[in-house]
Design an enzyme around this catalytic site. Structure first.
Site: not given
Lengths: 754, 218, 480
Positions: C120, C172, C222, C311, C315, C318
């Protein structure tokens, strides 16, 4: 009636002779037995005076044969002599050598460890009509004529700890220590702090003990012997043995026997001979100072003359140690030197006070260091031209001088200057703040100061920042590829059954995973080269003393070939690599024991290199790292030449540490026996990489010698951590980071200890 | 009350079980034993010595032995699978195993103890406090009572607590392993109520005395 | 792409079925794997039906790479499709496939690309280097406390200036992930304490005490950009998606394409421009990173309409079907878009460049996006109880076939099915299409109404599903 007693005496002597000849078919024994039987048969019919006469003849014959046998004793016979229950033991010595004694720290089986006996004793001397009582601390293993609870003189860790404790007491009281070595070896259990760790502590203690230590060796079995054997004078009984390993143990290794298999007697005999374990051998190699002659076939409790002689020898040895560090010694030293064993009276006639002044104590420790430093020089190869050696000394002298200026001289003055600068800086800051405050207020009122900052701040939050360090530190780009990573195959983690680890792909496991199982963290062995490339700064490794080479001091049959093979395969001259390197720009001197060269075993060459590395670190004021890629222990084929590296190297690292050096030890793979029980184990900062096994003896040996089944994780790093042997466990992938951190936190600003 | 004697007789009549051994994963199988061969299970104080090698399976150039899980005699071998690529969990060998005392005891105890079943198919763990106790001093050190929070049920990456319900007593047997999936209805633990302890002890003694193992079964 | 290629399907369930269908469409041979508990899964039946008994091989675990390579070699596969989850974003797996002795084509980006964009921090720095907006804050691990405090201070000031009512800063562990070692700070004075706590935690947990300090953005939407690239340096996009309807565990439940509906709904910012921006930014990064397969660029859009790159998912997702259903490729009239088939084709080396390959290649202009697609994830779970999964036996599963509807599921419609407890309880993906958002929503609700889904668990309780939750959330789709 009297005769019967005497016959019984002869029978005992016959049994003894039979015992020590072992399995060998001995015609002398048969002859003696026949003669004795014949006499007994005949005696019934003979008149009394004739019996007495003939019996005396028989006794003379026995003595004659015993003397003859004594000349023919093989090394293995001597091993049997010292192991015989009739062999003198420490109790006998206390009774017969000293004038009075009090046993300390336990009596018989009521002792923390009955195999380690400690007594405060004294020797009474009458000189010029005056009586002197000279106290000594007597420390030694007690075999107790076969008393079971004595454990055959095999001392447990806490027994050695007891010895260490009373050595310190002797130091406080400023009295000499007499140690008597009667041990086949230490009891290899790892109860806290661990057999190896405790022996290392003893050695470290003795390396700096400021009272005379005189050791007397009867049965000197490896690590157990060293635990009380680092002495200023080392005597050895003529029928004793002093060895790196028991002949049986050596035979098991030579014969590559599995656990439980027995070595053939011939092989054991041959090993006993090859290891050069007798008193004369050790005297010739310079590992003992004097040999104390014993009566034929070895001293037994009834040999009172022998005790008298031993008393003289112990007194003489103590005297000469004391005198050698005293200022006023000339005449007495000469007298001691001229004294022979048979002129026993004279030794006791000279009085030498055994307590030492502060200066003498210092000299004593220095002499002890030099005594061991000079040992085993014949046992390795140093092919350097003597001119090289001379220039080497010159260089080292220069390091000493320059580091003195750099660290001792300048340091003090530099600190003062630096402090002054700091103070002035602080003053200026206060002044600046005072002057600047009104200006700041004005700026605040105008409001432009802050918004200007905000724009900048906003940019810093949303635009690309500068970043030197990449995410992947060293592990990927070190330029070293393990040969194990070249095979397209998978390997199974040995802990898969408990942890459910899946098979690991070798190129990945031995590539960027650094040999660490991705599932359970098990560490697979990596080559020593991996560390050179992944722990130290790139191209910072500079090897020195490269040419010191392992030799074959005992002309051991198999060793020459094996060494040649190891040298060819590894390109190394011995198992110890010594080099200077940097860890994130911190300079260190490193001694690395590499497992790929004869299992990382330590012999004279390795010991010498180790000592020289410690010296170099001391002279250059660098931290000293012992990186143990792996070590199987002392190289047994070098015999005592190997064992002696334990005290030698310990003395060297003690000297380094006392002069302010930071000595860090890091264990990686299996690290066992002698080295761990001495110069490695004595570091206050021992770390282990996860999955290192650390201990005194391997599981097979423990099973063999103690009959105890040990759990598979007995020697595992976590156990060593709980025992208090090591201080932390590191992941292999983080060695570099952790090492740097360790150097910073333990080394202080200049990374040298003080 | 259970009839230990009858149960023992029943088991004595057929003292064997058949243990089927299957491949742990895919790979090329090489069988090493023929029917009739004697095999032994893992040995040693820590079961550190593996059992007899029944076969090897090679996957990705890694040849792995498959060990006998228990003592016994090889009853049958799927010889058609020798040197073939096999799927995971393919049975290839059956071992005829003479029941040991411990196994007989476990089987009888299962009938004598109160069995607390798994409510659903999931992985089960003891709650941390109990787990600590079990690890330190064995399951029999744990007393359970009705409504006591005893398990953690782990299913689909989610964990939830599960309370015990049944008679109070000690945990005499644990029937689930770490990270094993337990089917709904299968027992998790066997609980022995305090007043039944003597009875259970009697069962143990009876089995100890009456069950004989053949030589070399150890 | 050679007709002799054979694809190992290294996945299960719905995605495995989609891959098998795509292979069949492309005329490629395939082999599937399954575990014992999955023996009744639709993908096993489909594989056997279309490829015979040898086309489904039982393995010990989908997560054991060794099993996959072992089966690939035994079956003579030449390529491996990871699907999503499992090994899809594992650069080590991709590397092993392409670097082992018997090489396999990994149908996904090159392993080095996966590694680059899987990190990231690396992605954030790559984005900033190209001038692509990212979440304000540090773009590298911070070790120094003073530096961290300065960043935090600036972040609080920055947010106040931007008019954020309750500024929040996120601290974080840079080596962390999955919500571990993350804490919010709302009080600047508390920052130091939190920073130290996280740093110590990170040191302990990950062995690296680097910490990231970022702005915490609230109430965002999002969005995603579907990128498609070939192995020869050409990149295309298939528009945007909005994945803001999520479960409490931040798991997506409904995805809508396109990301906003500026034609039908009113936004407080220029939504069309935002969509355009994130598409362009995503392509710029794909180009710079030499991206070479399908991938998803994840964005968050603040209530004020500022997009930040979060990010890159290297791949197939879904929700690939929802982008496909609104897309048409001009050169292939009458053919439905199948992103999985495109992925396989490109993975095996096909060109996007129309000059190199006029048949399968296409330009950006060839891609027409029409109407609105909604994807529902039908899951056996209980939204009332924190979306806890339900397992048991599905007794009836049925729906009415429509031309605007696609349902992908491993659950059979003709017989009962036991949900394996080992894997996610996804039952089906249902994708509806409408000319407008309103029409799509109406059709979606219609589908959910007529859906038959019944089952029983081991204690006799009825099936729990998220159908009601999906219905409820349909009302406000794409509103922001």
């Amino acid at each position: 009636m009297d005769i019967e007693k005497r016959i019984h005496g002869l029978k005992t002597r016959l049994d003894y002779v039979r015992d020590i000849s072992g399995h060998k078919d001995n015609e002398n024994v048969r002859l003696l037995a026949a003669k004795l039987a014949e006499f007994e048969e005949r005696a019934k019919a003979l008149p009394v005076h004739e019996v007495a006469k003939q019996f005396t003849a028989l006794e003379d014959f026995f003595t004659f044969v015993e003397k003859k046998l004594d000349r023919e004793l093989t090394p293995m016979d001597k091993v049997r002599i010292v192991r015989h229950p009739q062999r003198i033991c420490l109790r006998d010595i206390l009774e017969n050598v000293y004038d009075n004694y009090t046993e300390l720290g336990g009596q018989d089986e009521y002792s923390i460890d009955p195999s380690m006996l400690i007594a405060r004793a004294y020797i009474t001397r009458r000189v010029g009509g005056k009586v002197y009582n000279q106290p000594v601390m007597v420390i030694g293993q007690e075999k107790g004529h076969g008393q079971e609870f004595r454990n055959g003189g095999s001392v447990k860790p806490w027994g050695n700890a007891k010895a260490q404790h009373y050595m310190k007491v002797a130091q406080t009281e400023n009295i000499p220590i007499h140690t008597y070595i009667f041990t086949p070896g230490s009891y290899p259990i790892e109860e806290p702090p661990g057999a190896a760790q405790q022996i290392a502590r003893n050695l470290y203690e003795m390396a700096g003990l400021s009272v005379p230590i005189v050791a007397c060796i009867s049965e000197g079995g490896s690590g157990g012997a060293e635990a009380i054997g680092l002495a200023d004078a080392r005597l050895m009984l003529s029928h004793g043995y002093y060895s790196v390993i028991s002949p049986e143990g050596a035979a098991a290794i030579e014969g590559r026997l599995r656990q439980g298999q027995r070595a053939p007697a011939e092989l054991i005999e041959a090993c006993a001979k090859a290891l050069k374990i007798t008193a004369d051998d050790n005297r010739a190699m310079g590992y003992v100072d004097r040999v104390v002659p014993e009566p034929p076939l070895g001293a037994r409790p009834e040999h009172y003359d022998f005790f008298k002689l031993l008393r003289q020898e112990m007194i003489r040895a103590t005297d000469s140690v004391v005198l050698s560090v005293r200022g006023w010694n000339f005449f007495r030293m000469m007298a001691l030197r001229s004294g022979r064993g048979d002129e026993e009276k004279r030794t006791e006639d000279i009085y030498v006070r055994w307590s030492l002044s502060a200066q003498a104590r210092e000299r004593l420790i220095w002499r002890r260091y030099m005594k061991f430093r000079r040992m085993s020089r014949h046992a390795y190869l140093d092919p350097r031209h003597y001119l090289d050696k001379v220039s080497g000394w010159g260089r080292e002298a220069w390091w000493s001088v320059s580091s003195f200026f750099k660290y001792d001289f300048f340091k003090k003055h530099q600190k003062k200057f630096a402090h002054a600068v700091e103070e002035i800086g602080a003053e200026v800051q206060v002044l600046k703040d005072k002057v600047g405050a009104p200006l700041g207020k004005v700026r605040g009122l105008l409001g432009n100061g802050r918004s200007l900052d905000l724009e900048k701040a906003g940019k810093s939050l949303t635009e690309l920042s500068c970043w030197e360090g990449g995410a992947c530190g060293f592990l990927n780009g070190s330029g070293y590829l393990s040969p194990q990573a070249r095979d397209d195959r998978t390997v199974t983690c040995p802990r898969a059954d408990e942890h459910g680890c899946l098979d690991l792909w070798a190129p990945e496991l031995f590539g960027d995973s650094a040999g660490v199982c991705a599932f359970c963290g098990h560490h697979f062995p990596m080559e020593s080269q991996w560390y050179l490339h992944n722990v130290f700064d790139r191209e910072s490794v500079f090897e020195f003393n490269k040419r010191i080479e392992s030799g074959n001091p005992l002309s051991h049959e198999g060793l020459a070939k094996a060494l040649e093979k190891a040298k060819r395969e590894t390109g190394q001259k011995c198992s110890c690599l010594t080099f200077e390197a940097k860890v994130k720009d911190v300079r260190v001197v490193v001694a690395m024991l590499t497992a790929n060269f004869r299992g990382g075993s330590v012999g004279a060459a390795e010991g010498e290199k180790f000592i020289r590395a410690a010296d170099r670190a001391r002279k250059k004021h660098y931290p000293f790292l012992a990186y143990v890629h792996g070590t199987a222990g002392i190289r047994i084929q070098e015999g005592v030449n190997g064992v002696i590296q334990m005290p030698r190297c310990t003395l060297a690292v003690r000297r380094y540490m006392e002069e302010g050096g930071l000595y860090v030890v890091l264990y990686d793979h299996n690290s066992y026996a002698g080295p761990v029980a001495s110069f490695l184990g004595c570091s206050p900062y021992q770390f282990a990489v996860r999955s290192a096994n650390i201990g005194f003896a391997g599981p097979g040996v423990i099973k063999e010698t103690t009959g105890i089944d040990i759990p598979p994780d007995y020697h595992d790093a976590h156990q060593a951590l709980s025992r208090g042997h090591i201080v932390a466990i590191w992941d292999r992938r983080e060695i570099r980071e952790n090492l740097y951190q360790a150097l910073l936190t333990m080394g202080g600003r200049n990374l040298y200890y003080r | 009350m259970i009839d230990v004697k009858a149960l023992l007789e029943e088991m004595k009549a057929s003292p064997y079980t058949m243990v089927e051994v299957a491949t742990p994963h895919t790979g090329v199988l090489s069988l090493s034993l023929a029917p009739g061969a004697q095999v032994r299970g893992p040995l040693g104080s820590w079961k550190e010595k593996k059992g007899t090698t029944l076969a090897t399976i090679e996957r990705e150039r890694n040849v792995k032995p498959i060990h006998a899980p228990t003592n016994g005699v090889v009853e049958s071998v799927a010889s058609d699978l020798d040197t073939a690529f096999v799927q995971a969990a393919t049975p290839f060998c059956t071992i005829r195993h003479y029941l040991t005392k411990a196994e007989v005891l476990a089987a009888i105890l299962k009938k004598a103890l109160f069995l607390f079943p798994a409510p659903e198919r999931a992985k089960y763990y003891f709650v941390p406090e109990v787990d600590k106790k079990v690890r330190a001093s064995g399951s029999r050190a744990v007393k359970v009572r009705d409504g006591m929070e005893l398990f953690i049920v782990s299913r689909m990456k989610r964990e939830s607590p599960l309370a015990y319900s049944g008679p109070a007593g000690i945990i005499y047997a644990v029937y689930f392993g770490l990270a094993d999936n337990v089917d709904a209805g299968d027992p998790l633990i066997g609980v022995c109520p305090a007043d039944q302890l003597a009875v259970i002890q009697d069962v143990v003694n009876r089995v100890q005395a009456e069950w004989e193992e053949p030589e070399g079964n150890g | 792409m050679k007709q002799t290629d054979k694809v190992l399907v290294a996945n299960r369930g719905e995605i495995a079925m989609r891959i098998v269908q795509a292979c069949a469409k492309l005329g490629l041979d395939f082999v599937c794997v399954y575990t014992d508990v999955d023996h009744a899964s639709g993908h096993v039946r489909l594989a056997r039906k279309m490829g015979g008994d040898a086309a489904a091989v039982r393995i010990s675990s989908y997560r054991d790479a060794n099993e996959l390579f072992s089966v690939a070699d035994a079956a003579g596969a030449t390529a491996i499709h990871p699907g999503y989850g499992f090994f899809a974003e594992d650069f080590r797996f991709a590397r092993r496939a392409t670097e082992r002795r018997r090489k396999l084509t990994f149908i996904g980006p090159s392993w080095s690309v996966i590694r680059e964009l899987g990190d990231k921090i690396n992605t954030k720095r790559l984005a900033r280097g190209l001038g692509v907006p990212t979440v304000p804050g540090s773009d590298r691990p911070i070790y120094d406390e003073m530096e961290a405090e300065e960043i935090a201070e600036n972040l609080f000031a920055f947010q106040s200036e931007q008019g954020v009512e309750k500024p929040l800063v996120l601290v974080k562990a840079s080596a962390g992930g999955g919500g571990m070692g993350i804490e919010e700070v709302h009080d600047p004075d508390a920052f130091r304490q939190v920073f130290r706590r996280i740093r110590n935690y990170a040191k302990r947990q990950f062995g690296d005490d680097g910490v990231l300090v970022e702005q915490r953005i609230m109430n965002f939407n999002h969005l995603e950009v579907q990128v498609v690239a070939d192995r020869h340096g050409h990149v295309r996009h298939f528009g945007t998606r909005n994945c803001s309807v999520q479960s409490t565990g931040h798991q997506k439940r409904i995805e809508v394409a396109p990301g906003f509906a500026p034609g039908e709904l009113k936004y407080s910012f220029d939504a069309a421009r935002v969509l355009e921006e994130i598409k362009n930014h995503s392509l710029a990064i794909a180009q710079a990173a030499c991206y070479d397969n399908v991938g998803t660029w994840e964005w968050i859009v603040t209530p004020k309409g500022d997009p930040f790159l979060m990010e890159v998912n290297t791949r197939i997702q879904v929700e690939n079907g929802v982008s496909a259903i609104i897309a048409r490729i001009g050169r292939r009239e009458g053919e439905e878009v199948d992103l999985i088939a495109e992925q396989i084709r490109l993975g095996l080396g096909a060109h996007l460049d129309t000059e190199k390959d006029a048949k399968t290649g296409f330009d950006q202009e060839d891609i027409r996006l029409e109407g609105v697609g909604i994807e529902y994830r039908l899951i056996a779970e209980d939204p009332a109880r924190g979306f806890s999964p339900w397992t048991g036996r599905i007794e009836r599963f049925d729906f009415v076939e429509e031309p605007w509807l696609k349902v992908h599921s491993q659950v059979p419609r003709d017989e009962p099915y036991d949900i394996p407890t080992e894997y996610d309880p996804n039952l089906a993906l249902a994708i509806v299409w409408g000319r407008t958002l309103a029409e799509a929503k109406e059709r979606g609700l219609g589908f959910l109404d007529k859906l038959v889904l019944e089952g029983k668990d081991s204690s006799g309780g009825g099936l729990k599903s998220n159908v009601a939750f999906l219905r409820e959330k349909t009302a406000n789709l794409l509103e922001f």
